[in-house]
Design an enzyme around this catalytic site. Structure first.
Site, mmCIF file in Angstrom:
data_model
loop_
_atom_site.group_PDB
_atom_site.id
_atom_site.type_symbol
_atom_site.label_atom_id
_atom_site.label_comp_id
_atom_site.label_asym_id
_atom_site.label_seq_id
_atom_site.Cartn_x
_atom_site.Cartn_y
_atom_site.Cartn_z
ATOM 1 N N HIS A 103 78.117 1.149 25.498
ATOM 2 C CA HIS A 103 79.303 0.549 26.104
ATOM 3 C C HIS A 103 79.758 1.375 27.304
ATOM 4 O O HIS A 103 79.429 2.553 27.411
ATOM 5 C CB HIS A 103 80.440 0.463 25.077
ATOM 6 C CG HIS A 103 80.138 -0.482 23.964
ATOM 7 N ND1 HIS A 103 79.432 -0.106 22.838
ATOM 8 C CD2 HIS A 103 80.416 -1.798 23.815
ATOM 9 C CE1 HIS A 103 79.300 -1.150 22.040
ATOM 10 N NE2 HIS A 103 79.890 -2.190 22.605
ATOM 11 N N TYR A 117 79.838 5.721 30.741
ATOM 12 C CA TYR A 117 78.780 4.962 30.091
ATOM 13 C C TYR A 117 78.405 5.736 28.837
ATOM 14 O O TYR A 117 77.792 6.799 28.914
ATOM 15 C CB TYR A 117 77.570 4.801 31.013
ATOM 16 C CG TYR A 117 77.797 3.816 32.128
ATOM 17 C CD1 TYR A 117 77.367 2.501 32.010
ATOM 18 C CD2 TYR A 117 78.452 4.188 33.295
ATOM 19 C CE1 TYR A 117 77.585 1.586 33.029
ATOM 20 C CE2 TYR A 117 78.676 3.286 34.319
ATOM 21 C CZ TYR A 117 78.237 1.986 34.183
ATOM 22 O OH TYR A 117 78.454 1.081 35.195
ATOM 23 N N CYS A 118 78.804 5.220 27.689
ATOM 24 C CA CYS A 118 78.569 5.856 26.390
ATOM 25 C C CYS A 118 77.327 5.181 25.800
ATOM 26 O O CYS A 118 77.382 4.028 25.371
ATOM 27 C CB CYS A 118 79.798 5.647 25.514
ATOM 28 S SG CYS A 118 79.697 6.428 23.920
ATOM 29 N N ILE A 119 76.210 5.897 25.801
ATOM 30 C CA ILE A 119 74.905 5.298 25.535
ATOM 31 C C ILE A 119 74.263 5.892 24.281
ATOM 32 O O ILE A 119 74.308 7.096 24.059
ATOM 33 C CB ILE A 119 73.979 5.508 26.759
ATOM 34 C CG1 ILE A 119 74.655 5.017 28.050
ATOM 35 C CG2 ILE A 119 72.631 4.844 26.549
ATOM 36 C CD1 ILE A 119 74.990 3.539 28.097
#
EC number: 1.8.4.12
Length: 145
Positions: A103, A117-119
């Site tokens: 997200h 950007y949390c990946i």
């Protein structure tokens, strides 16, 4: 991405990689491969191999997942509204393989655009700088020069 090639790659994924990329799962925070990676290199989509993020844009957001201020190429990520789990979020998927990545949130470093950007690590493969040429990503060496 060609469907037969995608299906071949999907069969090579681990259970967690498949769950994250194909079923929009989430791996556990602080218990994943890249949340604290400090090596220089690029992160590519575990399914398609397309370059997505650079370690130059990675930072410690304290959330337990790899966090980036931006993708290498915005055309390689697609954003979708995500209303699951009683929240309003923006899902990030890879453009080529349609892999769920994680997200994006508007709480990143303001001096770098304000995005986080949390990946999921399970959606990524890391290519260290010294392996870029060997792995066919020589065009990305310039990012680190």
């Amino acid at each position: 991405m060609d469907e037969s090639k995608k299906n071949e790659r999907l069969q090579q994924l681990t259970d967690i990689q498949y769950n994250v990329t194909q079923k929009a799962g989430t791996e556990r925070p602080f218990q994943n491969e890249f949340y604290d990676n400090v090596a220089k290199g690029i992160y590519v989509d575990i399914v398609s191999g397309k370059p997505l993020f650079s370690s130059n844009d990675q930072y410690d957001a304290g959330c337990g997942w790899p966090s980036f201020t931006k993708p290498i190429d915005e055309a390689e990520v697609i954003e979708h509204r995500d209303l699951t789990h009683g929240m309003i979020r923006t899902e990030v998927k890879s453009a080529d393989a349609d892999s769920h990545l994680g997200h994006v949130f508007p709480d990143g470093p303001q001096d770098k655009g304000g995005l986080r950007y949390c990946i999921n690590s399970a959606a990524l493969r890391f290519i260290p700088v010294d392996k870029l040429e060997e792995e066919g990503y020589q065009a990305y060496k310039k990012i680190f020069e």
